[in-house]
Design a protein around this motif. Sequence first.
Motif, PDB file in Angstrom:
ATOM      1  N   MET A   1       0.825  -1.210   0.000  1.00 31.01           N
ATOM      2  CA  MET A   1       0.000   0.000   0.000  1.00 31.01           C
ATOM      3  C   MET A   1       0.858   1.259   0.000  1.00 31.01           C
ATOM      4  SD  MET A   1      -3.122  -1.111   2.529  1.00 31.01           S
ATOM      5  CE  MET A   1      -3.546   0.573   2.844  1.00 31.01           C
ATOM      6  N   VAL A   2       1.919   1.277   0.794  1.00 34.32           N
ATOM      7  CA  VAL A   2       2.812   2.441   0.838  1.00 34.32           C
ATOM      8  C   VAL A   2       3.419   2.682  -0.544  1.00 34.32           C
ATOM      9  CG1 VAL A   2       5.012   3.280   1.756  1.00 34.32           C
ATOM     10  CG2 VAL A   2       3.321   2.291   3.299  1.00 34.32           C
ATOM     11  N   ILE A   3       3.887   1.634  -1.176  1.00 29.82           N
ATOM     12  CA  ILE A   3       4.489   1.760  -2.509  1.00 29.82           C
ATOM     13  C   ILE A   3       3.448   2.225  -3.520  1.00 29.82           C
ATOM     14  CG2 ILE A   3       5.491   0.441  -4.412  1.00 29.82           C
ATOM     15  CD1 ILE A   3       6.921  -1.249  -2.264  1.00 29.82           C
ATOM     16  N   THR A   4       2.245   1.670  -3.456  1.00 22.73           N
ATOM     17  CA  THR A   4       1.190   2.027  -4.402  1.00 22.73           C
ATOM     18  C   THR A   4       0.783   3.484  -4.268  1.00 22.73           C
ATOM     19  OG1 THR A   4       0.381  -0.241  -4.380  1.00 22.73           O
ATOM     20  CG2 THR A   4      -1.142   1.446  -5.174  1.00 22.73           C
TER      21      THR A   4
ATOM     22  N   TYR B   1       2.795   5.952  -2.897  1.00 25.58           N
ATOM     23  CA  TYR B   1       3.931   6.846  -3.115  1.00 25.58           C
ATOM     24  C   TYR B   1       4.448   6.827  -4.552  1.00 25.58           C
ATOM     25  CZ  TYR B   1       8.179   9.444  -2.187  1.00 25.58           C
ATOM     26  OH  TYR B   1       9.168  10.384  -2.211  1.00 25.58           O
ATOM     27  N   ALA B   2       4.304   5.728  -5.286  1.00 26.36           N
ATOM     28  CA  ALA B   2       4.841   5.625  -6.653  1.00 26.36           C
ATOM     29  C   ALA B   2       4.289   6.699  -7.590  1.00 26.36           C
ATOM     30  CB  ALA B   2       4.599   4.229  -7.215  1.00 26.36           C
ATOM     31  N   PRO B   3       2.970   6.946  -7.633  1.00 30.77           N
ATOM     32  CA  PRO B   3       2.498   8.007  -8.529  1.00 30.77           C
ATOM     33  C   PRO B   3       2.931   9.402  -8.077  1.00 30.77           C
ATOM     34  CG  PRO B   3       0.639   6.942  -7.448  1.00 30.77           C
ATOM     35  CD  PRO B   3       1.864   6.197  -7.054  1.00 30.77           C
ATOM     36  N   VAL B   4       3.069   9.587  -6.773  1.00 29.20           N
ATOM     37  CA  VAL B   4       3.560  10.876  -6.260  1.00 29.20           C
ATOM     38  C   VAL B   4       4.990  11.099  -6.745  1.00 29.20           C
ATOM     39  CG1 VAL B   4       4.164  12.154  -4.162  1.00 29.20           C
ATOM     40  CG2 VAL B   4       2.033  10.841  -4.256  1.00 29.20           C
ATOM     41  N   ARG B   5       5.810  10.071  -6.644  1.00 31.40           N
ATOM     42  CA  ARG B   5       7.187  10.161  -7.110  1.00 31.40           C
ATOM     43  C   ARG B   5       7.236  10.395  -8.615  1.00 31.40           C
ATOM     44  NH1 ARG B   5      12.260  11.681  -6.438  1.00 31.40           N
ATOM     45  NH2 ARG B   5      13.666  10.446  -7.692  1.00 31.40           N
ATOM     46  N   TRP B   6       6.417   9.685  -9.383  1.00 31.98           N
ATOM     47  CA  TRP B   6       6.377   9.869 -10.827  1.00 31.98           C
ATOM     48  C   TRP B   6       6.055  11.329 -11.174  1.00 31.98           C
ATOM     49  CZ3 TRP B   6       2.171  11.380 -13.795  1.00 31.98           C
ATOM     50  CH2 TRP B   6       2.376  11.352 -15.172  1.00 31.98           C
TER      51      TRP B   6
ATOM     52  N   LEU C   1      16.529  16.340  -9.553  1.00 29.78           N
ATOM     53  CA  LEU C   1      15.579  15.403  -8.958  1.00 29.78           C
ATOM     54  C   LEU C   1      15.848  15.282  -7.468  1.00 29.78           C
ATOM     55  CD1 LEU C   1      15.652  12.584 -11.640  1.00 29.78           C
ATOM     56  CD2 LEU C   1      14.068  14.498 -11.447  1.00 29.78           C
ATOM     57  N   THR C   2      14.784  15.203  -6.708  1.00 33.18           N
ATOM     58  CA  THR C   2      14.928  15.013  -5.268  1.00 33.18           C
ATOM     59  C   THR C   2      15.180  13.543  -4.971  1.00 33.18           C
ATOM     60  OG1 THR C   2      12.550  14.729  -5.015  1.00 33.18           O
ATOM     61  CG2 THR C   2      13.412  16.950  -4.737  1.00 33.18           C
ATOM     62  N   THR C   3      15.790  13.291  -3.849  1.00 36.38           N
ATOM     63  CA  THR C   3      16.040  11.918  -3.420  1.00 36.38           C
ATOM     64  C   THR C   3      14.731  11.297  -2.963  1.00 36.38           C
ATOM     65  OG1 THR C   3      18.240  12.556  -2.721  1.00 36.38           O
ATOM     66  CG2 THR C   3      17.393  10.485  -1.856  1.00 36.38           C
ATOM     67  N   SER C   4      14.519  10.059  -3.345  1.00 41.13           N
ATOM     68  CA  SER C   4      13.300   9.351  -2.991  1.00 41.13           C
ATOM     69  C   SER C   4      13.537   8.475  -1.775  1.00 41.13           C
ATOM     70  CB  SER C   4      12.847   8.487  -4.165  1.00 41.13           C
ATOM     71  OG  SER C   4      11.755   7.695  -3.792  1.00 41.13           O
ATOM     72  N   ALA C   5      12.574   8.454  -0.874  1.00 35.68           N
ATOM     73  CA  ALA C   5      12.638   7.581   0.298  1.00 35.68           C
ATOM     74  C   ALA C   5      12.118   6.183  -0.005  1.00 35.68           C
ATOM     75  CB  ALA C   5      11.825   8.194   1.433  1.00 35.68           C
ATOM     76  N   LEU C   6      11.502   6.013  -1.162  1.00 36.72           N
ATOM     77  CA  LEU C   6      10.860   4.737  -1.487  1.00 36.72           C
ATOM     78  C   LEU C   6      11.815   3.542  -1.499  1.00 36.72           C
ATOM     79  CD1 LEU C   6       8.053   3.723  -1.975  1.00 36.72           C
ATOM     80  CD2 LEU C   6       8.327   4.198  -4.394  1.00 36.72           C
ATOM     81  N   PRO C   7      13.012   3.635  -2.076  1.00 39.21           N
ATOM     82  CA  PRO C   7      13.908   2.473  -2.013  1.00 39.21           C
ATOM     83  C   PRO C   7      14.295   2.100  -0.586  1.00 39.21           C
ATOM     84  CG  PRO C   7      14.634   3.974  -3.730  1.00 39.21           C
ATOM     85  CD  PRO C   7      13.556   4.679  -2.963  1.00 39.21           C
ATOM     86  N   LEU C   8      14.541   3.092   0.254  1.00 43.12           N
ATOM     87  CA  LEU C   8      14.906   2.815   1.644  1.00 43.12           C
ATOM     88  C   LEU C   8      13.732   2.210   2.412  1.00 43.12           C
ATOM     89  CD1 LEU C   8      17.055   2.982   3.845  1.00 43.12           C
ATOM     90  CD2 LEU C   8      16.239   5.293   4.343  1.00 43.12           C
TER      91      LEU C   8
ATOM     92  N   THR D   1      11.250   0.514   1.175  1.00 39.60           N
ATOM     93  CA  THR D   1      11.037  -0.848   0.667  1.00 39.60           C
ATOM     94  C   THR D   1      12.076  -1.809   1.228  1.00 39.60           C
ATOM     95  OG1 THR D   1      10.101   0.075  -1.353  1.00 39.60           O
ATOM     96  CG2 THR D   1      10.786  -2.227  -1.418  1.00 39.60           C
ATOM     97  N   THR D   2      13.332  -1.379   1.253  1.00 42.04           N
ATOM     98  CA  THR D   2      14.405  -2.231   1.767  1.00 42.04           C
ATOM     99  C   THR D   2      14.192  -2.556   3.239  1.00 42.04           C
ATOM    100  OG1 THR D   2      15.948  -1.280   0.179  1.00 42.04           O
ATOM    101  CG2 THR D   2      16.903  -2.389   2.093  1.00 42.04           C
ATOM    102  N   VAL D   3      13.900  -1.544   4.032  1.00 43.91           N
ATOM    103  CA  VAL D   3      13.676  -1.764   5.465  1.00 43.91           C
ATOM    104  C   VAL D   3      12.441  -2.643   5.683  1.00 43.91           C
ATOM    105  CG1 VAL D   3      13.068  -0.609   7.637  1.00 43.91           C
ATOM    106  CG2 VAL D   3      14.878   0.324   6.191  1.00 43.91           C
ATOM    107  N   GLY D   4      11.381  -2.379   4.927  1.00 40.31           N
ATOM    108  CA  GLY D   4      10.161  -3.181   5.068  1.00 40.31           C
ATOM    109  C   GLY D   4      10.379  -4.639   4.736  1.00 40.31           C
ATOM    110  N   VAL D   5      11.071  -4.896   3.627  1.00 38.07           N
ATOM    111  CA  VAL D   5      11.335  -6.286   3.228  1.00 38.07           C
ATOM    112  C   VAL D   5      12.260  -6.954   4.240  1.00 38.07           C
ATOM    113  CG1 VAL D   5      12.436  -7.726   1.464  1.00 38.07           C
ATOM    114  CG2 VAL D   5      10.842  -5.925   0.795  1.00 38.07           C
ATOM    115  N   ALA D   6      13.247  -6.222   4.751  1.00 41.75           N
ATOM    116  CA  ALA D   6      14.147  -6.789   5.767  1.00 41.75           C
ATOM    117  C   ALA D   6      13.373  -7.161   7.030  1.00 41.75           C
ATOM    118  CB  ALA D   6      15.262  -5.800   6.095  1.00 41.75           C
TER     119      ALA D   6
END
Length: 136
Positions: free
Chosen positions: A86-89, A91-96, A109-116, A118-123
């Motif tokens: 849900m977080v990715i869904t 935030y992805a259009p906002v980032r786009w 371009l600003t730095t995106s928090a989405l990769p971090l 996602t990484t922390v969530g999956v970990a």
Amino acid sequence: MSTIMPSEQGPGAGDEEPDSAEPRSGRPGTEPDYRFTLANERTFLAWIRTALALIAGAVAVLHLVPLQWSTGPRLTVGLALTALAMVITVYAPVRWLRVQHAMRRDRPLTTSALPLVTTVGVALVCIAVLAGNFWT
């Protein structure tokens, strides 16, 4: 044989608008190179695929995989995967959109928090899965 210059072609000739400062959307800026726009769309779609994969994982944990877990760990992992999707869904259009606006305005371009995130969530989900396998 002489070459006709654009100014000598007469009225209406060469009146095509160059890349204007006002794109079709009405927002100020210039149209970015289409390759960058397409790359931005591919990145957006990659995030959506990631969210779909996380949802598939949640469904598998909650309903398909015969885990010998109690309800608590299974529900925790399934809901964590769903929440991350849900977080990715969201935030992805906002980032786009942010990237698209930055490209139109020729800004960095600003730095995106989405990769971090996602990484922390999956970990955290991986830790929960390991804990569920060892302590249930």
